[in-house]
Scaffold this active site. Sequence first.
Site, mmCIF file in Angstrom:
data_model
loop_
_atom_site.group_PDB
_atom_site.id
_atom_site.type_symbol
_atom_site.label_atom_id
_atom_site.label_comp_id
_atom_site.label_asym_id
_atom_site.label_seq_id
_atom_site.Cartn_x
_atom_site.Cartn_y
_atom_site.Cartn_z
ATOM 1 N N HIS A 1 53.281 -54.904 -23.590
ATOM 2 C CA HIS A 1 52.605 -55.101 -24.871
ATOM 3 C C HIS A 1 53.629 -55.294 -25.975
ATOM 4 C CE1 HIS A 1 50.593 -53.288 -28.588
ATOM 5 N NE2 HIS A 1 49.943 -54.412 -28.364
ATOM 6 N N SER A 2 53.383 -56.280 -26.833
ATOM 7 C CA SER A 2 54.176 -56.504 -28.038
ATOM 8 C C SER A 2 55.658 -56.677 -27.713
ATOM 9 C CB SER A 2 53.935 -55.346 -29.015
ATOM 10 O OG SER A 2 54.461 -55.633 -30.286
ATOM 11 N N LEU A 3 56.521 -55.897 -28.369
ATOM 12 C CA LEU A 3 57.960 -55.986 -28.130
ATOM 13 C C LEU A 3 58.297 -55.778 -26.662
ATOM 14 C CD1 LEU A 3 60.895 -56.098 -29.333
ATOM 15 C CD2 LEU A 3 60.728 -53.593 -29.530
#
Length: 785
Positions: A389-391
Site C-alpha cells: 500500500h502507498s509508499l
Amino acid sequence: MNVYVQRDDVGLGQIHRFRIFVQSGGNLHSATSSTTVPPTVNLNSVTKKESGSIEDRAGSGGMTISSGENISKQISENNSSTNPKHANSESSPLLSSDFSSSSKDYHKVGAFTDNTNAINIPEQTRGVSHTSSSPSVGTSFSSINLREVKNPLAGSDSTAPFINSTNSVLWIRVRNREARFRQAAYLQGPFTLCVSVWNDQFFDEKNSLLNFDPQVQPSTSFWVCVPYSCFSNQQPIYIEIASQAIFKDRSINFELAISQSQHSIRAMSAADIDTLHAFPALHVEHQTPENLWRLPYSSFHSKNSHLVVLTHGMHSNVGADMEYLKEKLIESSKSVKELVVVRGFTGNYCQTEKGVRWLGKRLGEWLLDITGWGSASFPRYSHISVVAHSLGGLVQTYAVGYVHAKTHGAFFQAIHPVFFVTLATPWLGVAGEHPSYIGKALSYGIIGKTGQDLSLTPLNHSIESRPFLVLMSDPSTPFFQAVSFFEKRILFANTTNDYIVPFGTSAMEVSSLGKVEEAEGSDKVMPTHMENGISPTLKENEQTVQSVGDNAKKIHASSEESGSSFSKALKSFVGLFSYSASKTTDTEIPLVKNEDENARKPTEPNCLGSDELDVSNSSNQFFCSAPKLDPTSTFSGVAQRVVNTFTNLFIPAVPTDSYFFKYHLHKVVVSDNVHDPAASFSTFDGITELNNMNNGFLSNEITIAKNWHRLAWRKVAVRLDGDAHNTMIVRRRFPNAYGWTVIKHLTEILFEQNTSTAYMNPISFDETTTAAWLSEIYEDNSISV
C-alpha cells in the site's frame, strides 16, 4: 459480586480481538470455556457515550446500528440495576424502530450522554429482576500500543449466580485510561483508540449488532448496552480495540468492563487490581496479536505453499492497518484449496521517512531470512506474491530487486513469483501532482529522504545521479527485472478523494497528473485510461496528449503564485480543532455513488468531544463528519487538498448505517483493464514531444511511466468515499468499510485459481547484468540494515 477484570498493554500496530458469550441454562455455576457457540440471531444493541467526569468521559465520534422488535421502551427509574443512581433525571431517547415484513430500513444511529437517568433501550432489557446479590460484572483493563488492536474475551470463575432472564442486559464499556492532557499530544501518538463491537449478523437488517467509534480519546469511554436477545443461547459478541497511534511507538492503557449494570462497572474502575475473574457465566476468548499473525502449522510441512508478503505505507503498519486485508486473503485462498501464508515486515514501523533504499534493503534482508536463504531449509515456500500500500509499493519494488541481485537470480528460480500488487502507490512521485514549492519542500527533507525520493530529487551518488524512482524503472536494473518476473502485475488507483496519492501517479498516467479537482466532479477515469484492454492511440487521444502540455504549464505557473493560499489552508486546518468548527449544521457524509432513499444526513453532529450531544431528535444520526469547504473560498487546489487530507485524517467520514446492510450492492470499481504495452509507445512519443515544448517539466514522470509500461499491467480504478487512501486497504474494519468491495475485488483476482498448480514454469534472466548492479547501487555504506 460477579466480576471479570483484566489490565494489560498493547503495542504499536497490533490487534487484540475478543469473542464473548454467556453460558445459558441452570444457575450457571459450572460454566466452562469449552462450550460450543450457536449462530447469532435477533441481536439488538444500544450505544451509550459518557461525558463529564474524568473517569467516564465519552469518546468523540461513533456509530451504532441496532435492530429488533418492540424496542422503543423506557427504563423505569426504579430499575437501579440497569441505571446508576447518581445519574440525573433527564432522559435521552433510544434511536430505534419496530420491524415489519414490508419495511425498508429500520435501524438508526445515535449517541448518548451520561447525564441521563432513564434511557430508552430495547424492551427486552427492561425490568431486571431485583435480587439480593450484586449484579454480574466483567471488567478488563488493558493497554494498547501503536501496533496493537485488542479484543477482550477470556474465561473466568466465580460462585455468584448470573441473573438470567429476558429482562437482563449486558453493559460493555471500553475506556481509554490515558491522561486527559494527552488528547493534545497528537504528534506523540496519537493516544486514541478505535473500538468496535459487533455480532455475526451485523449486515442483516433484522439481526444486527454493530457499534464502533474510531476516536475514543484519552480519559473517555465507549459504552454499549446489549439486550438479552443479543447474548441469549450463547450467541457470540466480538469486541475489537485498536490503537490509532501513527507517529510514535506508544502504549495506550485501556479498560474493558462487562456487567449487568453501569454502576458496577464504575465501582470496579477504582479497584487496584490487574486481573480478576469472577464471572462464571461469561466466557472470553482472546486472540492476541501473536495469535492473529501466527503461521499455520501446516506451512512448515508443505512442499507447495504460497507466501504473500504485505508491505505498509508511510506512517503506517502491517499488524493493525493491514489485518483486514490479511484476513480476507486467507479466507479467499480456502476457496481454491491453496495453502497461503500471509506475513508482513514490522521492522520499518515509525521509520518510513528514511528513504526507499533504506526501507527496501531491510525488507529484502527480512525476506531472505524468512525464506531460509543460506540454510538447508531454503526454499520454505514454493510461490511468492507481494502486496503493498502507498509508499510500500516502491519499497517492495526495491526489495524484490535487492533479493534478485544479491542471490544472483537464484531466489526467484527457487520460489516462483506470481502476483505483484500495489494499492495507491506513487509510481511517478508526487512532484507532478503539486506546485513546485511543494516539491522543493520535500527535496529539502521536510519528510526525510523519502520526501526527496518522492519529489524526484537527483541522487548524490558517485555512479548514478538520476532520481531514484527513475533509476528503479530502468529496464537494465534488477528492480525492473525482478518485477518483470511476476506472472501478474496489478495496480489499484483512486480516482477521487485521495489527496495523498492521486490517480495520475498511482495509475502511472502522465496526462492525469495534477487533475484531482477534475476527477472529483466526474465519475469517469482520466481520458488516457485503456478501454477493452487496449491503450488509446495518439490520434484518438490528440486532445489528451495536448492536455499534458497544458497541465505542465498550469502546475508550473501555480508555483509562481504567493503562498498566501497555503497559509489560509493551514489556518483553516487549525480551525478544525476549535469547538465552533466541529459543531456545524452544514455537514454531509459522503455516500457511495448509489441512490438510497433510506440514507439520511446527520444533524448537528459533534465530532470533537463536546460534553453534551444533542440526541433529543430520534431521527438524528451521529456521525463524525468533516466540515464542507466553502466553494467560494480563495483556496488554491493544493490548499484544498491539504485541508481535505488532514480533515479525513483527524475527522474521518464513516459509512452510513444503511451502507452496512447493502454494501455488496455498492459498485466502486470504475474500470478494470489490462494494459497492452505494445499499443502505448506512440502515445508516449507524442507526450514526450509535447512536453519538450514546455521545458520538459514532466520529463522524469514520462520516463518512469514509459519504462514501466514496457510491462503488462492490470489497472483497476476505484471510486471511494471518505478517506480513500486509507480506506482502500480497510485500515479499520468498520470506519473504513467503504473499502470492503475493493478488498473483495482484489482477493477474487488473486485466488480465481490455485496458483500453486497454475504457475510452475521457471524464470529466465540475464545474470551478468543483474550481478553488475549489486555493488554499484545498493551496497552503499550509508545504507545499513
